[in-house]
Design an enzyme around this catalytic site. Structure first.
Site, PDB file in Angstrom:
ATOM      1  N   LYS A  13      57.476   4.364 -11.544  1.00  0.00           N
ATOM      2  CA  LYS A  13      57.815   3.250 -12.444  1.00  0.00           C
ATOM      3  C   LYS A  13      56.995   3.320 -13.729  1.00  0.00           C
ATOM      4  CE  LYS A  13      56.921  -0.161  -9.547  1.00  0.00           C
ATOM      5  NZ  LYS A  13      56.465   0.543  -8.333  1.00  0.00           N
ATOM      6  N   ARG A  88      58.341  -8.931  -6.924  1.00  0.00           N
ATOM      7  CA  ARG A  88      58.127  -8.186  -5.684  1.00  0.00           C
ATOM      8  C   ARG A  88      58.540  -8.992  -4.462  1.00  0.00           C
ATOM      9  NH1 ARG A  88      53.728  -4.667  -7.789  1.00  0.00           N
ATOM     10  NH2 ARG A  88      53.097  -3.185  -6.195  1.00  0.00           N
ATOM     11  N   ARG A 127      46.935  10.949  -6.688  1.00  0.00           N
ATOM     12  CA  ARG A 127      46.773  10.399  -8.046  1.00  0.00           C
ATOM     13  C   ARG A 127      45.296  10.243  -8.409  1.00  0.00           C
ATOM     14  NH1 ARG A 127      50.986   5.501  -9.104  1.00  0.00           N
ATOM     15  NH2 ARG A 127      49.456   4.287  -7.969  1.00  0.00           N
ATOM     16  N   ARG A 160      42.257   5.234  -7.492  1.00  0.00           N
ATOM     17  CA  ARG A 160      42.370   3.790  -7.322  1.00  0.00           C
ATOM     18  C   ARG A 160      42.024   3.424  -5.890  1.00  0.00           C
ATOM     19  NH1 ARG A 160      48.158   1.855  -9.591  1.00  0.00           N
ATOM     20  NH2 ARG A 160      48.018   0.547  -7.748  1.00  0.00           N
ATOM     21  N   ARG A 171      50.946  -0.597   1.805  1.00  0.00           N
ATOM     22  CA  ARG A 171      51.724  -1.008   0.622  1.00  0.00           C
ATOM     23  C   ARG A 171      53.201  -0.678   0.791  1.00  0.00           C
ATOM     24  NH1 ARG A 171      48.791   2.085  -3.862  1.00  0.00           N
ATOM     25  NH2 ARG A 171      50.159   1.050  -5.319  1.00  0.00           N
TER      26      ARG A 171
END
Ligand code: AMP
Length: 215
Positions: A13, A88, A127, A160, A171
């Site tokens: 996204k 969400r 990431r 993160r 998640r």
């Protein structure tokens, strides 16, 4: 263009939002980024949100709805916006309809990036980002020239807190339970555009562009 980017964490996204910001000259509104800024600033809201974020759970609807309501009123949203990571939940989607109505705006497109869960875990767990300049990397798909070091500014790369594998799985589960129903919600309203998020970044970009132009 008033639009939403929908899709599980790691679907791309943020990457696609970057292209859309360029094409349409409208802001990306990422509730995740705004919450992380609040955590960084140690504001009362940030302190409260951090526990939920670190656990991979959602921050309360009231908090995020409040943030988005305020943000959409700013002048840079006059020509449009890209919501990234919001809504969400169904209550957030309903609240967004109310906010837009109050502001005399209408939602034009909801682009849903569809991806495979295992591939997502690989994407997210790899990431890394640079806290100094904000540049993102991926250990496998877009590695920095030197391990652990930002190729752009030499900063030390970090992961993160919520990109750890266990939190990622949580998640995903939260996404499937609470956010995936929004596809039906927007499909019923005739604004859903489903895109294959597993394709190459540029191919996804082209598919989104074509769909938005056709719509
Ligand atoms: P993101 O960067 O969009 O993946 O968001 C990171 C985290 O921020 C999420 O796992 C949630 O804890 C929180 N968050 C971001 N957007 C929302 C939202 N719309 N509703 C509730 N929590 C959110």
């Amino acid at each position: 263009m008033n639009m939403i980017l929908l899709g599980p964490p790691g679907a791309g996204k943020g990457t696609q939002a970057f292209f859309l910001v360029e094409s349409y000259a409208i802001p990306q509104i990422s509730t995740g980024d705004m919450l992380r800024a609040a955590v960084q600033a140690a504001s009362p809201m940030g302190v409260k949100a951090k526990a939920c974020m670190d656990a991979g759970e959602l921050v309360s609807d009231d908090v995020v709805i409040g943030i988005v309501r305020e943000r959409l009123q700013q002048a840079d949203c006059d020509n449009g916006f890209i919501l990234d990571g919001f809504p969400r939940t169904l209550p957030q989607a309903d609240a967004l309809q109310d906010v837009l109505k109050d502001l005399g705006k209408e939602l034009e497109a909801v682009v849903s990036l569809r991806v495979d869960t295992d591939a997502l875990v690989e994407r997210l767990a790899g990431r890394r980002s640079c806290p100094q300049c904000g540049k993102g990397f991926h250990l496998k798909f877009d590695p920095p020239r030197e391990d652990g070091t930002c190729s752009a500014c030499g900063g030390e790369l970090v992961q993160r807190d919520d990109d750890k594998e266990e939190t990622i799985r949580k998640r995903m589960e939260v996404y499937h339970r609470q956010t995936a129903p929004l596809e039906d919600y927007y499909s019923q309203r005739g604004v859903l555009i489903a895109v294959d998020g597993m394709a190459e970044i540029q191919a996804v970009r082209a598919e989104i562009k074509a769909a938005l132009q056709a719509g």
